[in-house]
Design a protein around this motif. Structure first.
Motif, PDB file in Angstrom:
ATOM      1  N   THR A 311       0.436  -1.331   0.030  1.00 40.62           N
ATOM      2  CA  THR A 311       0.078  -0.379  -0.572  1.00 40.62           C
ATOM      3  C   THR A 311       0.510   1.319   0.003  1.00 40.62           C
ATOM      4  OG1 THR A 311       0.075  -0.346   2.621  1.00 40.62           O
ATOM      5  CG2 THR A 311      -2.151  -1.367   1.479  1.00 40.62           C
ATOM      6  N   GLY A 312       1.920   1.196  -0.262  1.00 41.78           N
ATOM      7  CA  GLY A 312       2.623   2.213  -0.256  1.00 41.78           C
ATOM      8  C   GLY A 312       3.832   2.657   0.983  1.00 41.78           C
ATOM      9  N   TYR A 313       3.127   2.366   2.171  1.00 43.28           N
ATOM     10  CA  TYR A 313       3.798   3.079   3.130  1.00 43.28           C
ATOM     11  C   TYR A 313       5.510   3.167   3.191  1.00 43.28           C
ATOM     12  CZ  TYR A 313      -0.994   4.477   4.255  1.00 43.28           C
ATOM     13  OH  TYR A 313      -2.197   5.149   4.867  1.00 43.28           O
ATOM     14  N   VAL A 314       5.858   1.485   2.958  1.00 40.35           N
ATOM     15  CA  VAL A 314       7.299   1.216   3.171  1.00 40.35           C
ATOM     16  C   VAL A 314       7.716   0.747   2.187  1.00 40.35           C
ATOM     17  CG1 VAL A 314       6.649   0.483   6.195  1.00 40.35           C
ATOM     18  CG2 VAL A 314       6.889  -1.113   4.140  1.00 40.35           C
ATOM     19  N   VAL A 315       9.478   0.482   2.142  1.00 40.86           N
ATOM     20  CA  VAL A 315      10.212  -0.132   1.700  1.00 40.86           C
ATOM     21  C   VAL A 315      11.078  -0.615   1.621  1.00 40.86           C
ATOM     22  CG1 VAL A 315       9.691   1.709  -0.513  1.00 40.86           C
ATOM     23  CG2 VAL A 315      11.460   2.145   1.035  1.00 40.86           C
ATOM     24  N   ARG A 316      11.490  -1.723   1.242  1.00 42.28           N
ATOM     25  CA  ARG A 316      12.684  -2.830   1.955  1.00 42.28           C
ATOM     26  C   ARG A 316      13.824  -2.681   0.841  1.00 42.28           C
ATOM     27  NH1 ARG A 316      10.468  -9.108   1.037  1.00 42.28           N
ATOM     28  NH2 ARG A 316       9.837  -8.710  -1.235  1.00 42.28           N
ATOM     29  N   ARG A 317      14.781  -2.960   1.284  1.00 44.81           N
ATOM     30  CA  ARG A 317      15.608  -3.139   0.938  1.00 44.81           C
ATOM     31  C   ARG A 317      17.026  -4.695   1.273  1.00 44.81           C
ATOM     32  NH1 ARG A 317      20.292  -1.776   3.851  1.00 44.81           N
ATOM     33  NH2 ARG A 317      19.962  -0.567   5.346  1.00 44.81           N
ATOM     34  N   LYS A 318      17.429  -5.111   0.132  1.00 49.11           N
ATOM     35  CA  LYS A 318      18.113  -6.238   1.128  1.00 49.11           C
ATOM     36  C   LYS A 318      19.990  -6.344   1.278  1.00 49.11           C
ATOM     37  CE  LYS A 318      17.869 -11.418   0.333  1.00 49.11           C
ATOM     38  NZ  LYS A 318      16.901 -11.904  -0.970  1.00 49.11           N
ATOM     39  N   SER A 319      20.511  -6.255   2.176  1.00 49.38           N
ATOM     40  CA  SER A 319      21.770  -5.982   2.597  1.00 49.38           C
ATOM     41  C   SER A 319      22.437  -7.154   3.442  1.00 49.38           C
ATOM     42  CB  SER A 319      21.592  -4.852   3.692  1.00 49.38           C
ATOM     43  OG  SER A 319      23.109  -5.068   4.021  1.00 49.38           O
ATOM     44  N   ASP A 320      23.595  -8.288   3.183  1.00 50.27           N
ATOM     45  CA  ASP A 320      23.813  -9.031   3.961  1.00 50.27           C
ATOM     46  C   ASP A 320      22.424 -10.369   4.018  1.00 50.27           C
ATOM     47  OD1 ASP A 320      26.512  -8.006   4.103  1.00 50.27           O
ATOM     48  OD2 ASP A 320      26.255  -7.136   5.839  1.00 50.27           O
ATOM     49  N   GLY A 321      21.683 -10.184   2.697  1.00 50.36           N
ATOM     50  CA  GLY A 321      20.343 -11.441   2.983  1.00 50.36           C
ATOM     51  C   GLY A 321      19.635 -10.552   3.897  1.00 50.36           C
ATOM     52  N   VAL A 322      19.163 -10.006   3.896  1.00 48.20           N
ATOM     53  CA  VAL A 322      18.322  -9.682   4.979  1.00 48.20           C
ATOM     54  C   VAL A 322      17.210  -8.279   5.198  1.00 48.20           C
ATOM     55  CG1 VAL A 322      17.842  -8.734   7.392  1.00 48.20           C
ATOM     56  CG2 VAL A 322      19.410 -10.725   7.022  1.00 48.20           C
TER      57      VAL A 322
END
Length: 336
Positions: A311-322
């Motif tokens: 719904t556009g409230y958060v974003v995620r990025r992957k770092s060291d597999g997490v």
């Protein structure tokens, strides 16, 4: 022997079977439907002596036996709703079992599907910062893979889903708590059998699961939509899988929706406080419950994060597999 509670709309009679359960669930409910087309059981409790005893006491009071059942209708595949199917089929091999197509790989114990499900959770828990606590849960999954083979439902299964009609009920898909969850709704009688979609005395977890392609099902998004759909129906009596039946259920449903939105806000506040992984949020907020009820806690946190991302409230990025989460501009400026 306690007297059965019965409900009647027109010529349809429904009797509520209440088996004792733990303090959280209070009861495990099944429903006997006496209809012109036959005698049906909606949901089949746990495979334990308490549920079996309650079922047989109910049948005795009604002067019926398991051999008189025409069919067993499952609202979803969870063990506390399908448990007595085996015992009943031993006494009545011809009884029909009705289930949603998405229930089939669970209740028939499809080895490929369940093996892929374990692999899905192993990868997901790692990506969501659930290690090392997830190790015990993964061992439970592997043990249940072997143990539950004995509870596989064999024989013909009648498929039911959105748009079908069964007895006086319209079948309505209401996924969220389970991908195969259905609601049985009688628009003339203004009553419905809701399984675990709504339980008056407790929240119903939207339990994360993979789809057939190994992708995370948007369980919280589905749960909210299913609750809204139930709210839109003209239901005056809701027969639920645990606890009491709900008369005039709309205020209860509205409260469930409000509570989910409150949980979404709480997740956003945890991100504001510096928690940026599902595991860190679960450890900080749930503390000991995170360890004792790992599967349910991680289901809730991951499902809520998934909905916030969709719904556009958060974003995620992957770092060291997490995966690490942060608020978007919308998440920073708007409430749910």
């Amino acid at each position: 022997m306690s007297k059965l509670t019965g409900f009647q709309q027109g010529e349809t009679l429904i009797y509520m079977i209440e088996a004792p359960a733990d303090a959280a669930l209070k009861t495990i409910n099944s429903f006997l439907v006496h209809h012109a087309e036959g005698f049906y059981l909606i949901d089949a409790g746990m495979d334990n002596d308490a549920c079996w005893g309650a079922f047989n006491q109910a049948m005795e009071q009604l002067d019926f036996s398991a051999a008189d059942l025409s069919g067993i209708i499952l609202t979803h595949h969870h063990p506390d709703h399908v448990g007595l199917v085996h015992r009943i089929r031993k006494l009545n091999p011809q009884v029909k079992v009705y289930a949603h197509p998405l229930a089939i790989p669970y209740i028939t114990h499809d080895k490929d599907f369940l093996g892929n499900r374990i692999a899905f959770f192993e990868k997901l828990y790692s990506e969501m910062d659930g290690m090392p606590e997830a190790a015990e849960q993964l061992e439970k999954f592997r043990a249940s893979f072997i143990k539950n083979e004995a509870f596989r439902i064999d024989g013909d299964i009648e498929l039911i889903q959105e748009g079908d009609n069964l007895l006086n009920f319209k079948v309505i898909d209401v996924p969220g708590h389970a991908p195969d969850h259905i609601l049985l709704y009688d628009p003339d009688g203004k009553w419905a059998v809701a399984g675990d979609l709504v339980i008056e005395h407790m929240s119903t977890n939207a339990i994360i699961e993979p789809d057939a392609g190994g992708r995370l099902i948007p369980t919280v998004t589905q749960q909210l939509a299913s609750l809204e759909r139930c709210l839109s129906l003209d239901v005056q009596l809701l027969l639920t899988g645990h606890g009491r039946v709900i008369h005039s259920p709309n205020p209860v449903i509205e409260d469930k929706i409000s509570r989910i939105k409150h949980k979404l806000e709480r997740i956003m506040n945890l991100i504001r406080a510096g928690c940026d992984t599902a595991g860190s949020m679960a450890r900080l907020y749930y503390k000991d419950i995170y360890v004792n009820q790992f599967f349910l806690v991680m289901s809730e946190v991951i499902g809520l994060l998934d909905h916030l991302e969709r719904t556009g409230y958060v974003v995620r990025r992957k770092s060291d597999g997490v995966y690490h989460y942060s608020l978007t501009r919308r998440g920073s400026n708007e409430s749910i």
